[in-house]
Design a protein around this motif. Sequence first.
Motif, short mmCIF file in Angstrom:
data_model
loop_
_atom_site.label_atom_id
_atom_site.label_comp_id
_atom_site.label_asym_id
_atom_site.label_seq_id
_atom_site.Cartn_x
_atom_site.Cartn_y
_atom_site.Cartn_z
N SER A 64 0.84 -1.19 0.00
CA SER A 64 0.00 0.00 0.00
C SER A 64 0.88 1.24 0.00
CB SER A 64 -0.90 0.02 1.23
OG SER A 64 -1.63 1.24 1.30
N MET A 65 0.43 2.27 -0.72
CA MET A 65 1.15 3.53 -0.74
C MET A 65 0.97 4.33 0.56
SD MET A 65 0.49 4.96 -4.57
CE MET A 65 1.30 4.25 -6.01
N GLY A 66 0.04 3.91 1.39
CA GLY A 66 -0.22 4.65 2.61
C GLY A 66 -0.43 3.74 3.81
N ALA A 67 -0.87 4.36 4.91
CA ALA A 67 -1.11 3.59 6.13
C ALA A 67 -2.36 2.74 6.01
CB ALA A 67 -1.23 4.55 7.32
N GLY A 68 -3.34 3.19 5.23
CA GLY A 68 -4.57 2.44 5.05
C GLY A 68 -4.40 1.31 4.06
N LEU A 92 3.81 10.69 8.43
CA LEU A 92 2.36 10.47 8.49
C LEU A 92 1.84 10.65 9.91
CD1 LEU A 92 1.90 7.35 6.17
CD2 LEU A 92 1.31 9.72 5.66
N SER A 93 2.57 10.11 10.87
CA SER A 93 2.15 10.23 12.27
C SER A 93 2.19 11.68 12.74
CB SER A 93 3.05 9.38 13.16
OG SER A 93 2.94 8.01 12.84
N SER A 94 3.26 12.39 12.39
CA SER A 94 3.39 13.79 12.78
C SER A 94 2.32 14.65 12.13
CB SER A 94 4.79 14.30 12.40
OG SER A 94 4.92 15.67 12.68
N ASP A 95 2.07 14.42 10.84
CA ASP A 95 1.06 15.21 10.14
C ASP A 95 -0.33 14.98 10.73
OD1 ASP A 95 3.08 16.06 8.51
OD2 ASP A 95 2.45 14.91 6.75
N MET A 96 -0.65 13.72 11.01
CA MET A 96 -1.96 13.41 11.58
C MET A 96 -2.11 14.04 12.96
SD MET A 96 -4.92 11.98 11.23
CE MET A 96 -4.83 10.76 9.91
N SER A 97 -1.06 13.96 13.76
CA SER A 97 -1.12 14.52 15.12
C SER A 97 -1.36 16.02 15.08
CB SER A 97 0.17 14.20 15.86
OG SER A 97 0.37 12.82 16.00
N ALA A 98 -0.64 16.72 14.20
CA ALA A 98 -0.79 18.17 14.09
C ALA A 98 -2.18 18.54 13.60
CB ALA A 98 0.27 18.73 13.14
N PHE A 99 -2.70 17.76 12.66
CA PHE A 99 -4.02 18.05 12.10
C PHE A 99 -5.12 17.90 13.14
CE2 PHE A 99 -7.81 16.98 9.55
CZ PHE A 99 -7.80 18.04 8.65
N VAL A 100 -5.09 16.79 13.88
CA VAL A 100 -6.11 16.56 14.90
C VAL A 100 -6.02 17.61 16.00
CG1 VAL A 100 -6.91 14.97 16.68
CG2 VAL A 100 -6.32 14.10 14.41
N SER A 272 -3.33 13.56 6.53
CA SER A 272 -2.00 12.97 6.52
C SER A 272 -1.76 12.36 5.14
CB SER A 272 -1.91 11.88 7.61
OG SER A 272 -0.62 11.38 7.74
N ILE A 273 -0.88 12.97 4.37
CA ILE A 273 -0.66 12.56 2.99
C ILE A 273 0.74 11.98 2.83
CG2 ILE A 273 -0.55 13.37 0.59
CD1 ILE A 273 -2.53 15.58 1.38
N THR A 274 0.80 10.82 2.20
CA THR A 274 2.07 10.12 2.05
C THR A 274 3.05 10.89 1.17
OG1 THR A 274 0.88 8.02 2.19
CG2 THR A 274 3.15 7.93 1.39
N ASN A 275 4.29 11.01 1.62
CA ASN A 275 5.37 11.58 0.84
C ASN A 275 6.17 10.42 0.24
OD1 ASN A 275 7.61 12.85 -0.21
ND2 ASN A 275 8.46 13.45 1.76
N PRO A 276 6.11 10.22 -1.10
CA PRO A 276 6.80 9.08 -1.70
C PRO A 276 8.28 8.99 -1.32
CG PRO A 276 5.36 10.10 -3.31
CD PRO A 276 5.36 10.99 -2.11
N GLY A 277 8.96 10.12 -1.31
CA GLY A 277 10.38 10.10 -0.99
C GLY A 277 10.67 9.59 0.39
N SER A 278 9.73 9.77 1.31
CA SER A 278 9.92 9.35 2.69
C SER A 278 9.66 7.86 2.88
CB SER A 278 9.00 10.16 3.61
OG SER A 278 9.07 9.70 4.94
#
Length: 306
Positions: A64-68, A92-100, A272-278
């Motif tokens: 999967s390209m993402g966490a889901g 992904l974890s950092s982005d989701m935490s900041a968003f919530v 939380s959007i996946t960064n391919p490079g990461s």
Amino acid sequence: MSVLVISPGRDPEVWAKELRNQHPGMNVYVYPEDHEKEEVEFAVSWKHPRGIFKNYPNLKVIASMGAGVDHITSDPEIPEHIKITRVIDEDLSSDMSAFVLGLILDHMRNISLHHSSKKWEPKKYQRIRDVKVGILGMGVLGTAVAKSLQLNGFQVSGWANSTREQEEIKIYSGADQMEDLLRETSVLVNLLPLTPQTENILNKDLFQKLPKGAYVINVARGEHLNEHDLLEMIDSGHLSGASLDVFRKEPLPEEHPFWAHSKIQITPHIASITNPGSVVPQIIENYERMTEEEELMNVVERQKGY
């Protein structure tokens, strides 16, 4: 041996470029270009056309390209022997935490409400120490969000389907403890994986177990939410509102009642959007582990769906 990148609705070339750059010599096909299906042993995917993978006789892994992973596990035509992997990434974890955190602060301090009212009417706000956050789903993202909120002074509890050990955060587990979490929650955050058991879990029965005035945040999947029940519980005054980042149909249709509702805040699936490079390095590592017949990282349990 080849890798297939297949992601209708997303730019697959970005992923193909990262794979080639970080693994020179890798033979990468980009769907729907012509390619030899017999060569493909590894696929990198997001929302593939249903049933397509049964046409690849030598496919061993779908990443999967993402966490889901529900977009993969929900396809009944994927052969059982094919392994499915997910992404675990600090970004992904950092982005989701900041968003919530941002959504909760916006709600408790009435920021968007003041902006939309266009009136100079100061309203009573909540303080961080008084806000009790309940998180449904204590996987990688849920745990990261819980820790972030706790560090910012919120009272945080979590719920998981099975028993989890977490020293800093109180975690309820199993169906018999769900109501205990809901009873003490003023802001409910959904981060559950989407499975047949969790579809429509955000419904009237669950909402009624929350205290009057509770707020709902859904950043997992649109299929978790019974939309009619949410509207009914907000309009009745039992819920104070909701922030929704995910929907059953995306983009959300212009005629959908959520758009016009003053107590529902909408964002276009950007939590939380996946960064391919990461994340490509971990995908490449799994590719190499596959070729060496070694154990893969972050393998999904097909029977659980996550």
